[in-house]
Design an enzyme around this catalytic site. Sequence first.
Site, mmCIF file in Angstrom:
data_model
loop_
_atom_site.group_PDB
_atom_site.id
_atom_site.type_symbol
_atom_site.label_atom_id
_atom_site.label_comp_id
_atom_site.label_asym_id
_atom_site.label_seq_id
_atom_site.Cartn_x
_atom_site.Cartn_y
_atom_site.Cartn_z
ATOM 1 N N ALA A 1 9.879 2.765 6.889
ATOM 2 C CA ALA A 1 9.224 1.457 7.076
ATOM 3 C C ALA A 1 9.452 0.949 8.494
ATOM 4 O O ALA A 1 8.612 1.144 9.375
ATOM 5 C CB ALA A 1 9.736 0.468 6.045
ATOM 6 N N ARG A 2 10.586 0.312 8.720
ATOM 7 C CA ARG A 2 10.908 -0.237 10.030
ATOM 8 C C ARG A 2 12.410 -0.137 10.282
ATOM 9 O O ARG A 2 13.222 -0.367 9.377
ATOM 10 C CB ARG A 2 10.476 -1.712 10.132
ATOM 11 C CG ARG A 2 9.005 -1.896 10.476
ATOM 12 C CD ARG A 2 8.727 -1.502 11.921
ATOM 13 N NE ARG A 2 7.330 -1.579 12.294
ATOM 14 C CZ ARG A 2 6.455 -0.577 12.213
ATOM 15 N NH1 ARG A 2 6.848 0.597 11.724
ATOM 16 N NH2 ARG A 2 5.219 -0.722 12.620
ATOM 17 N N GLU B 1 13.917 2.122 19.516
ATOM 18 C CA GLU B 1 13.127 3.339 19.655
ATOM 19 C C GLU B 1 12.598 3.450 21.083
ATOM 20 O O GLU B 1 12.143 2.444 21.642
ATOM 21 C CB GLU B 1 11.971 3.343 18.653
ATOM 22 C CG GLU B 1 12.433 3.394 17.212
ATOM 23 C CD GLU B 1 11.292 3.488 16.202
ATOM 24 O OE1 GLU B 1 10.113 3.535 16.631
ATOM 25 O OE2 GLU B 1 11.575 3.524 14.989
ATOM 26 N N ASP C 1 13.295 7.704 9.374
ATOM 27 C CA ASP C 1 12.193 7.954 10.313
ATOM 28 C C ASP C 1 12.059 6.854 11.347
ATOM 29 O O ASP C 1 11.332 7.015 12.336
ATOM 30 C CB ASP C 1 10.878 8.093 9.528
ATOM 31 C CG ASP C 1 9.700 8.463 10.409
ATOM 32 O OD1 ASP C 1 9.811 9.442 11.170
ATOM 33 O OD2 ASP C 1 8.675 7.759 10.360
ATOM 34 N N ALA D 1 3.266 7.984 10.509
ATOM 35 C CA ALA D 1 1.803 7.943 10.678
ATOM 36 C C ALA D 1 1.303 9.085 11.552
ATOM 37 O O ALA D 1 0.125 9.096 11.942
ATOM 38 C CB ALA D 1 1.397 6.614 11.290
ATOM 39 N N ARG E 1 0.816 -1.216 0.000
ATOM 40 C CA ARG E 1 0.000 0.000 0.000
ATOM 41 C C ARG E 1 0.849 1.265 0.000
ATOM 42 O O ARG E 1 0.654 2.165 -0.819
ATOM 43 C CB ARG E 1 -0.932 0.011 1.226
ATOM 44 C CG ARG E 1 -2.067 -0.995 1.174
ATOM 45 C CD ARG E 1 -2.898 -0.882 2.453
ATOM 46 N NE ARG E 1 -4.058 -1.765 2.430
ATOM 47 C CZ ARG E 1 -4.055 -3.006 2.832
ATOM 48 N NH1 ARG E 1 -2.927 -3.548 3.270
ATOM 49 N NH2 ARG E 1 -5.154 -3.738 2.793
ATOM 50 N N HIS F 1 10.002 8.712 14.116
ATOM 51 C CA HIS F 1 8.915 7.805 13.724
ATOM 52 C C HIS F 1 7.605 8.577 13.532
ATOM 53 O O HIS F 1 6.596 8.321 14.184
ATOM 54 C CB HIS F 1 8.736 6.696 14.761
ATOM 55 C CG HIS F 1 8.114 5.454 14.188
ATOM 56 N ND1 HIS F 1 8.426 4.189 14.603
ATOM 57 C CD2 HIS F 1 7.186 5.273 13.204
ATOM 58 C CE1 HIS F 1 7.738 3.291 13.939
ATOM 59 N NE2 HIS F 1 6.964 3.938 13.072
#
Length: 540
Positions: free
Chosen positions: A233-234, A263, A258, A285, A152, A282
């Site tokens: 992403a991760r 974290e 990001d 979102a 997506r 991060h």
Amino acid sequence: MARVLIADNLEASAAETLKKLGVPVDHRPELSKKPEELKAALREYDAVIVRSAAKITAEMLENPGKLRAIARAGVGVDTIDVAAATRKGVVVMNTPGGNTVSAAEHTIALMMSLARLVPQADATMKKGGWDRNKFVGTQVTGKTLGVIGLGRIGREVAKRAAGLEMKVLAFDPFVTPDKVAEMGYKPAASIEAMLPDVDFLTIHVPLTDETKSLIGPNELAKMKKTARILNVARGGIVDEKALADALKAGTIGGAGIDVFSVEPIVADNPLIGAPNIVLTPHLGASTYEAQENVAIEAAELIANFLLKGIVANAVNMAAVDRKELDELKQYVDLARRLGMLHAQMNHGQIKKVALTYKGDLANKKTKLLTSAFTAGLLESRMAGVNLVNAEVMARDRGIEITSSASPKKDDFASLMQADVETDKKTYTAAGTLFGNEYLRLVRLGSYRLEAYLDGVLFVFSHRDRPGVIGFMGSTFGKHGVNIAGMNLGRQAPGGEAIGVLNLDTVPDAAAVDEVAGHSDITSVSVVKLPPAGELPGWLG
């Protein structure tokens, strides 16, 4: 009434959505920082919604109590021990659609910041500087963006890059080159093949054992010295030390990151002191719209699961919507009963199960049926087995489960066959649906028959000789056991045969022993199945 716990900081719309749908909910965000209290609380609720602060560990799930479902308001589920949840039969769902646009936009924002040196220019001006010559950037129009992962977010990033008149080179092992081309992008043969050609590289894949350090020193060495890397992403997908070393050496032009391997980011993370890098905490979102979207979506996932039995966006079982569930419910019941039949008939250690779906059934969601069969096979031997954890529990015990499908129709429009291999022999049973609701056992071994798949079944192998059936009738009658139905299967008169008696009650050991002692009866099994129409708790 099922109750839901929201154990993280989440928009008020999540609780409001659940309340509107008639689902009791408690919002206790403080639990995300109190693991022992969260562990105790989980047992008291049927479902929990978390975001990124709350960590649900294997220890917390050791005794899950009432817990049946976990919803992650977001995409990544690395804060949830999915394997532990699966073993305990807890569904884990995420909300991949809610933050898609926000994450894609943040990727583009990082790319533009790198291209035009926006953070550096901003920092200089806030110190009183004005150095236009120092911050000459590069335009992105005409440049090549490499996209790894066309899920997506990857597709949304690619679409925006194309809108900026960039050339998009894409690779995804699960998307064919023809499909990539159909989207309007140039397909890459592999990640390695695309690296020398990209001016910007963005990664949009989950963090797994296979994707950890996907971009490391070897991959960085293949890229242009002016290339820039983006990761929204991760953390862990890009080797942080290798990237920091490349930035310091000038062998990579820049990076926008990001997400991080640990974290919140730790003070000794090598990226903190690296040049030509833009770091954000991060924020992929972190928009009002994304937060609202994932909160509502998570609440709706849980409400649909609890109220309607709908499973959507599950990461540890097949997704099932209401229409599919209604359509497949009888076949799921059939699959479970075949599993229960095998569990009670088989003598020996089960090693392997081969399931075959034939006719119209081949085009249905057979993974759900495979899980149902496995649940039936195991449920009499262990507690807590359901559609979520059945296959995992089977594998943990060394049982191999395979399945195949063929749309070719034989004697029935749809047929499910199960071949179970033990250390002694292979047992075969097949079933189908008569009409819309009547489950039938139509094959045992090589014999055809039409027996009911409910209640007490007395299965016996015998030599097809006069007097055998009469003997059984009189023996069971003597012991007060009524025979409700009988089906026989044979290949030739006087040869080996098999029979299934539907009994009104379970025969006692004396009755079974007396029947088994007949010289022409070679084996017997008593199988206890649920009454007709009775569904398991995890389905009904």
